[in-house]
Scaffold this motif. Structure first.
Motif, mmCIF file in Angstrom:
data_model
loop_
_atom_site.group_PDB
_atom_site.id
_atom_site.type_symbol
_atom_site.label_atom_id
_atom_site.label_comp_id
_atom_site.label_asym_id
_atom_site.label_seq_id
_atom_site.Cartn_x
_atom_site.Cartn_y
_atom_site.Cartn_z
ATOM 1 N N TRP A 170 -8.140 -2.426 13.126
ATOM 2 C CA TRP A 170 -7.830 -3.703 13.776
ATOM 3 C C TRP A 170 -7.908 -3.590 15.298
ATOM 4 O O TRP A 170 -8.346 -4.515 15.967
ATOM 5 C CB TRP A 170 -6.471 -4.219 13.322
ATOM 6 N N ASN A 188 -6.778 -7.750 7.330
ATOM 7 C CA ASN A 188 -6.394 -8.143 8.683
ATOM 8 C C ASN A 188 -5.515 -9.398 8.627
ATOM 9 O O ASN A 188 -5.963 -10.439 8.158
ATOM 10 C CB ASN A 188 -7.662 -8.406 9.501
ATOM 11 N N CYS A 211 -12.151 -10.154 12.847
ATOM 12 C CA CYS A 211 -12.851 -9.631 11.674
ATOM 13 C C CYS A 211 -14.104 -10.450 11.373
ATOM 14 O O CYS A 211 -15.017 -9.960 10.706
ATOM 15 C CB CYS A 211 -11.917 -9.586 10.477
#
Length: 174
Positions: A93, A130, A138
Motif C-alpha cells: 500500500w 486495500n 490501487c
C-alpha cells in the motif's frame, strides 16, 4: 475502536470516507461496496471491534477528495492514512502511493518495486485488500498486458479514475 463515517456525493456515486478521531483516513470505498469495506475493516483490526459513527461535519479527507474530483488530483497525496493489515500489505500500500497520478504499472512491476519480484500474486491480493481506495491508488495497477484488471469499485470506475487523472495531469491532451 471508533471511526467516523461520512457519505459524500462524487461523480462516481456515493463515497464512504472513514476517518479516526485524529482525522486520519482509515478507509475509503463506494456505497455499493459498503459490506466489503466493513469486512476489510474487520479483517484489518481483528483484535479490536470497529464501530462506525456517521457524522455530518467535513473531514480533511472529504475536503481533499472534493478537490481531487474538481481536478486537483494532487490534493490527496498528503493525506494522513493509517491502516491495519499485515506488514506485507502495508508495504504494498505504501508503494502504491508512489505511482504518479495518471500513470499505471503492472502487478509484476509493483512486486519488483518492493523487492519481491516473485510475489506478483501476493501483491495482487494485497492490492485487492486495500481499504483506502483512490488515495492508496490501487486503480493505477493493471494487468501485465496493459489491460484493466480487477478493481474493488468496478472496472468502469477504475477507467474513469485513470482518465480523470490523465486529464488533469496532461490537460491539453484531452
Amino acid at each position: 475502536m471508533k471511526f467516523l463515517l461520512e457519505r459524500v456525493t462524487t461523480p462516481l456515486g456515493q463515497m464512504l470516507i472513514v476517518t479516526d478521531e485524529q482525522d486520519r483516513l482509515r478507509a475509503l470505498d463506494w456505497q455499493d461496496y459498503e459490506d466489503r469495506m466493513r469486512l476489510l475493516l474487520r479483517r484489518q483490526y481483528r483484535a479490536d471491534t470497529v464501530a462506525l459513527q456517521e457524522i455530518t461535519h467535513t473531514s480533511s479527507a472529504t475536503r481533499a477528495m472534493q478537490l481531487y474530483f474538481d481536478g486537483d488530483t494532487a490534493a490527496i497525496g498528503t493525506l494522513a492514512v493509517v491502516t491495519g493489515g499485515t506488514d506485507f500489505q502495508r508495504q504494498v500500500w505504501t508503494a502504491l502511493r508512489d505511482i504518479p497520478y495518471g500513470e499505471t504499472i503492472s502487478y509484476g512491476e509493483l512486486a519488483a518495486r518492493i523487492g519481491r519480484p516473485q510475489a506478483t500474486r501476493a501483491v495482487g491480493l494485497a492490492n485487492g485488500a486495500n481499504p483506502v481506495s483512490v488515495v492508496v491508488p490501487c486503480h493505477r495497477v493493471i494487468g501485465s498486458k496493459r489491460s484493466l484488471t480487477g478493481y474493488g469499485g468496478g472496472l468502469p470506475r477504475k477507467q474513469w479514475l485513470l482518465d480523470h487523472e490523465r486529464k488533469w495531469r496532461h490537460p491539453g491532451l484531452f
